[in-house]
Scaffold this motif. Structure first.
Motif, short mmCIF file in Angstrom:
data_model
loop_
_atom_site.label_atom_id
_atom_site.label_comp_id
_atom_site.label_asym_id
_atom_site.label_seq_id
_atom_site.Cartn_x
_atom_site.Cartn_y
_atom_site.Cartn_z
N VAL A 180 32.77 52.72 38.99
CA VAL A 180 33.18 53.90 39.77
C VAL A 180 33.28 53.55 41.24
N ALA A 181 32.28 52.76 41.69
CA ALA A 181 32.32 52.37 43.11
C ALA A 181 33.57 51.55 43.42
N ASN A 182 34.05 50.76 42.48
CA ASN A 182 35.26 49.95 42.66
C ASN A 182 36.52 50.69 42.18
N ARG A 183 36.38 52.03 41.95
CA ARG A 183 37.49 52.88 41.58
C ARG A 183 38.26 52.36 40.37
N PHE A 184 37.52 51.63 39.44
CA PHE A 184 38.16 51.09 38.23
C PHE A 184 39.44 50.36 38.59
N SER A 185 39.26 49.49 39.56
CA SER A 185 40.44 48.82 40.14
C SER A 185 41.15 47.96 39.10
N ALA A 186 42.43 47.85 39.23
CA ALA A 186 43.23 47.02 38.34
C ALA A 186 42.85 45.56 38.46
N ARG A 187 42.36 45.19 39.66
CA ARG A 187 41.93 43.80 39.83
C ARG A 187 40.78 43.46 38.89
N LEU A 188 39.77 44.34 38.83
CA LEU A 188 38.65 44.10 37.93
C LEU A 188 39.11 44.15 36.47
N GLU A 189 40.01 45.12 36.20
CA GLU A 189 40.53 45.23 34.83
C GLU A 189 41.20 43.95 34.41
N ASN A 190 42.02 43.38 35.27
CA ASN A 190 42.73 42.14 34.93
C ASN A 190 41.77 40.97 34.78
N ILE A 191 40.75 40.92 35.64
CA ILE A 191 39.78 39.82 35.53
C ILE A 191 39.07 39.89 34.17
N VAL A 192 38.66 41.13 33.77
CA VAL A 192 37.96 41.28 32.49
C VAL A 192 38.87 40.87 31.33
N ILE A 193 40.13 41.33 31.35
CA ILE A 193 41.05 41.02 30.25
C ILE A 193 41.37 39.54 30.21
N ARG A 194 41.57 38.94 31.39
CA ARG A 194 41.86 37.50 31.38
C ARG A 194 40.66 36.71 30.84
N ASN A 195 39.46 37.14 31.22
CA ASN A 195 38.26 36.42 30.73
C ASN A 195 38.11 36.60 29.22
N LEU A 196 38.34 37.81 28.72
CA LEU A 196 38.27 38.04 27.28
C LEU A 196 39.31 37.21 26.56
N ASN A 197 40.46 37.08 27.14
CA ASN A 197 41.51 36.27 26.52
C ASN A 197 41.06 34.82 26.37
N GLU A 198 40.34 34.33 27.36
CA GLU A 198 39.82 32.96 27.26
C GLU A 198 38.78 32.86 26.14
N TRP A 199 37.93 33.87 26.05
CA TRP A 199 36.90 33.83 25.01
C TRP A 199 37.50 33.94 23.61
N TYR A 200 38.46 34.82 23.45
CA TYR A 200 39.04 35.05 22.12
C TYR A 200 39.96 33.93 21.68
N GLN A 201 40.14 32.93 22.52
CA GLN A 201 40.86 31.75 22.05
C GLN A 201 40.01 30.97 21.04
N ASN A 202 38.70 31.22 21.07
CA ASN A 202 37.76 30.57 20.14
C ASN A 202 37.64 31.40 18.86
N LYS A 203 36.97 30.79 17.87
CA LYS A 203 36.67 31.49 16.61
C LYS A 203 35.26 32.06 16.74
N LEU A 204 35.13 33.36 16.58
CA LEU A 204 33.88 34.06 16.79
C LEU A 204 33.36 34.64 15.47
N ALA A 205 32.05 34.50 15.27
CA ALA A 205 31.42 35.02 14.05
C ALA A 205 29.99 35.43 14.37
N GLU A 206 29.40 36.23 13.47
CA GLU A 206 28.02 36.70 13.64
C GLU A 206 27.06 35.81 12.83
N ASN A 207 25.91 35.53 13.45
CA ASN A 207 24.83 34.80 12.76
C ASN A 207 25.35 33.55 12.06
N VAL A 208 25.93 32.67 12.80
CA VAL A 208 26.57 31.48 12.24
C VAL A 208 25.56 30.61 11.50
N ASP A 209 24.40 30.42 12.07
CA ASP A 209 23.42 29.53 11.44
C ASP A 209 22.88 30.09 10.13
#
Length: 799
Positions: A180-209
């Motif tokens: 709210v303090a950052n007015r839900f800025s598009a800059r933060l939105e883009n940073i979050v989405i770009r970071n998630l895009n990097e993470w989702y390039q991997n294969k993700l699973a629960e309790n792998v071991d």
């Protein structure tokens, strides 16, 4: 006359005759089939052979019967002895087959469903939620004063639920306040989405071991989107990130992040971790289907085991395969009925018993065995077999599993109470030849039960003979325990001998000796305990009078003896003296002194019903026979035999004692009243029948009854002597003995002339001890004579 009681011999004979008459009226013997059956019965003794055959079948089943219990092994134990297969069989090696099936299952990799649309859904939710909040913020007037602005930010929290609903997750208050303090800025939105895009390039699973086994490095993934559904590819385990391990997710170096402050970076990382979802989902159903197909593809492995093949060697660690083999053997033993084997063994035993009967038949003059004795020996054989099996089962279950390392299995076999069988037969059956034959037969049965274990057979034979010999002429109950100790000592010696002959060269010879010798001694003691427990039941069921029961009957506190000393004191004293005479004579000729003595204690119990009609119980000058006819007198005298039988049966004195009561007068003539009847007979009356004045008999059938007859007459005659000098006593003993012999009263017993000579000497010795020379005391003034007037022999009512 006395009313007949329900258990009297007369009533019993009446019922028996009525039953035989009813059978005769059926007329079965007059039919063709009945005549055939009777002819075969007379020629081949069908009933006896049918009984023998039935007994052989039952005994065979008892011998081959095994307690259904598994061997006490567990996987990982060390075998203490070789386990040998007793039968040929084939079986599916379930253990090896299961191992292969498990291995085939383990070869199936973990299967995931891969969803490559997860990032698109997450990024879309971020875009929609941020855009919504920006629209809300745009309509707000934000004060420039920091305090007021803070207050305005707090007020904006009313829209947090809408944000979380659009985003699809809950958001911590501090992150929402930061956004709210950052007015839900598009800059933060883009940073979050770009970071998630990097993470989702991997294969993700629960309790792998937890999902992927540790020994599995490669997994299988299947694409589940519309365009590529069913496409499979492999993944290496390190390539998969665990969404539960959030510490492994770091910010990627994405555009716009370089201008962010450290606090913004931390918040972007925390907010991004909230939006991490697995794109790999475990497909349990597909895995189970493929594992079942892999199991079904493994064919069962069959193995063949030969008889006497060692399936587990001593010192080997027990594996699942060994356990499967032992369980299969137990199952086959339980489910497979060995009908042919049992029938064959029954025929072998039948042959043995037939030989046994033929032997008895050949020596029938010396050996007399009743059907009851044969039935009892059969029952004892079955009981010993079952008790031995139960004993071995209990001891092995209780001790072998715990002490099997230092107690050999043969120890418990030698400790089994098999000596109880010969001990019981020795107490019940008087013939030594029969007892020895039974002991040999029991040894063979024990050998069949233990797969012809020669040492055990020899120990059974020797220990059994010692046990039977130990209870011969049992004088008191402790003699049974001494017999058990004697049997145990013989067992110990035979165990040491047989183990020396069979296992001298083996390394565990000393161990076997140290364990087997005490076990043999214990076997004798256990046999005595078992015999003590079973002998009362056998005495009651089969109406035996053993030496143990005779010891109980010899107690002078027995109710009959206590009644007799009150109702007929003269008869009581007479019976005690006759018992002492017979006991001494029986010892001289090798008869049973205990049986003879106890028989004499009770031989005249019938006199209690009419005690005053017998001279030994009469007061001087009072003889009721003077007032009745000789026919009534002889009836009263004869009645004491019947009355004695009824009392003996009601008090369960046993067959030998009752036989003694019946036979102790034989068919002797009551000559005093016979002569009196002749004297008073009128000339026109018919002649007096001698048979009317004879006891009904039978004559004595065994030596103890004959001794009772002789001692009864001799003791009564000795009372009539005014001066019982040694010569007179000797003459009385000799004359009465010779008269009984000449009358044929001793023809049906086995007393020899040599025995009679010893009996005369023994009776004379006892009587001389009773009537020893006394001092002739001076008569008191006015007193009577020091001795009673003489009485004739026949005035006593005895013959």
């Amino acid at each position: 006359m006395k009313k007949e009681t329900p258990n009297s011999r007369v009533n019993y004979e009446d019922h028996r005759l009525r039953f035989l008459d009813w059978v005769d009226r059926l007329g079965f013997e007059r039919t063709f089939f009945g005549r055939v059956v009777v002819r075969f019965e007379e020629k081949f003794q069908l009933r006896r052979f049918a009984f023998v055959f039935l007994f052989a079948l039952v005994l065979s089943y008892a011998i081959t019967f095994e307690v259904r219990t598994p061997l006490n092994f567990a996987i990982g134990d060390t075998a203490q002895f070789d386990v040998i297969s007793p039968i040929n069989f084939e079986m599916v090696d379930e253990v090896t087959t299961e191992e292969k099936r498990i291995k085939a299952e383990m070869a199936i990799p973990t299967i995931f469903d891969f969803d490559n649309q997860v990032f698109e859904r997450v990024s879309s939710s971020v875009y929609r939620s941020f855009r919504l909040m920006r629209l809300k913020i745009k309509n707000q007037v934000w004060p420039k004063n920091p305090a007021d602005r803070e207050e305005k930010i707090k007020e904006f929290f009313v829209h947090k639920g809408e944000f979380e609903k659009e985003l699809g997750i809950g958001v911590p208050d501090y992150l929402f306040e930061w956004l709210v303090a950052n007015r839900f800025s598009a800059r933060l939105e883009n940073i979050v989405i770009r970071n998630l895009n990097e993470w989702y390039q991997n294969k993700l699973a629960e309790n792998v071991d937890k999902v992927i086994p540790t020994n599995q490095n490669v997994v299988l993934a299947r694409t589940v989107n519309k365009n590529n559904r069913g496409r499979e590819f492999t993944l290496r385990k390190p390539e998969i990130l665990d969404v539960a391990a959030l510490e492994g997710f770091i910010l990627a170096n994405v555009k716009g992040l370089e201008k962010a402050s450290a606090a913004d970076k931390d918040n972007v990382l925390a907010f991004g971790k909230l939006l991490v979802y697995p794109n790999l989902t475990l497909n349990k159903q597909e895995m189970a289907s493929r594992k079942q197909a892999a199991r079904d593809g493994v064919l069962p492995i069959t193995i063949s085991i030969k008889k006497n093949q060692t399936i587990l060697s001593e010192g080997t660690l027990v594996q699942p395969f060994h356990m499967a083999l032992m369980k299969e053997i137990e199952s086959l033993r339980s489910d497979r009925r060995q009908d042919l084997m049992v029938f064959t063994m029954a025929l072998v035993l039948l042959l043995m018993i037939v030989v046994f009967f033929q032997y008895l038949r050949r020596f029938s003059l010396k050996v007399k065995v009743e059907n009851k004795d044969i039935a009892v020996m059969g029952l004892i054989t079955l009981a010993v077999v079952l008790i031995t099996k139960f004993f071995i089962f209990v001891t092995e279950t209780a001790f072998v599993s715990k002490f099997g390392n230092w107690l050999p299995a043969s120890m418990f076999l030698f400790a089994a109470p098999v000596g109880a069988g010969p001990m019981l037969v020795g107490l019940l059956v008087t013939s030594g030849e029969v007892v020895w034959l039974f002991t040999a037969f029991l040894a063979i049965v024990m050998g069949l039960m233990t797969d012809m274990n020669l040492p055990f057979m020899v120990v059974t034979l020797a220990g059994g003979i010692a046990a039977a010999r130990g209870v011969y002429s049992c004088k008191k109950r402790n003699d049974i325990y001494w017999a058990g100790l004697r049997s145990g000592a013989v067992n110990a010696l035979m165990v040491a001998l047989m183990l020396t002959l069979t296992k001298l060269e083996q390394p565990n010879f000393a161990h076997e000796i140290l364990a087997g010798v005490p076990a043999g001694l214990l076997g004798g003691l256990f046999s005595a305990m078992v015999a003590m427990m079973l002998i009362p039941a056998l005495e009651t069921l089969f109406n035996y009078t053993t030496d143990v029961k005779l010891l109980e009957l010899s107690n002078l506190n027995h109710p009959l003896l206590k009644d007799m000393i009150v109702k007929a004191p003269g008869t009581y004293h007479h019976s005690m003296l006759v018992g002492s005479m017979v006991e001494a004579a029986a010892e001289e000729i090798g008869a049973n002194p205990l049986l003879g003595k106890v028989m004499c204690y009770y031989h005249d119990i019938g006199k209690m019903e009419h005690a005053n009609y017998f001279i030994e119980n009469q007061k001087p000058g009072q003889n009721p026979h003077d007032h009745i006819s000789p026919y009534m007198s002889k009836t009263l005298l004869i009645a004491h035999v019947k009355d004695g039988v009824e009392l003996g049966m009601s008090h369960k004195l046993g067959k030998p004692i009752i036989d003694g009561i019946v036979q102790h007068h034989g068919t002797t003539l009551i000559s005093y009243f016979y002569n009196k009847a002749i004297d008073i007979k009128a000339e026109d009356e018919p002649d007096v029948s001698e048979e009317e004045f004879r006891y009904p008999g039978p004559k004595p059938q065994f030596r103890e009854a004959a001794l009772c007859m002789l001692a009864d007459s001799i003791e009564a005659a000795s009372r009539s002597l005014d001066e019982p000098t040694p010569v007179r006593l000797q003459n009385i003993v000799r004359n009465i003995t010779q008269r009984k012999f000449m009358e044929g009263q001793l023809d049906e017993c086995s007393l020899t002339l040599k025995d009679l000579s010893k009996v005369e000497e023994s009776f004379t010795r006892i009587l001389l001890g009773i009537y020893h020379q006394r001092i002739d005391y001076p008569r008191a003034a006015g007193g009577g004579a020091s001795e009673a007037p003489a009485k004739t022999l026949f005035s006593t009512g005895k013959s």
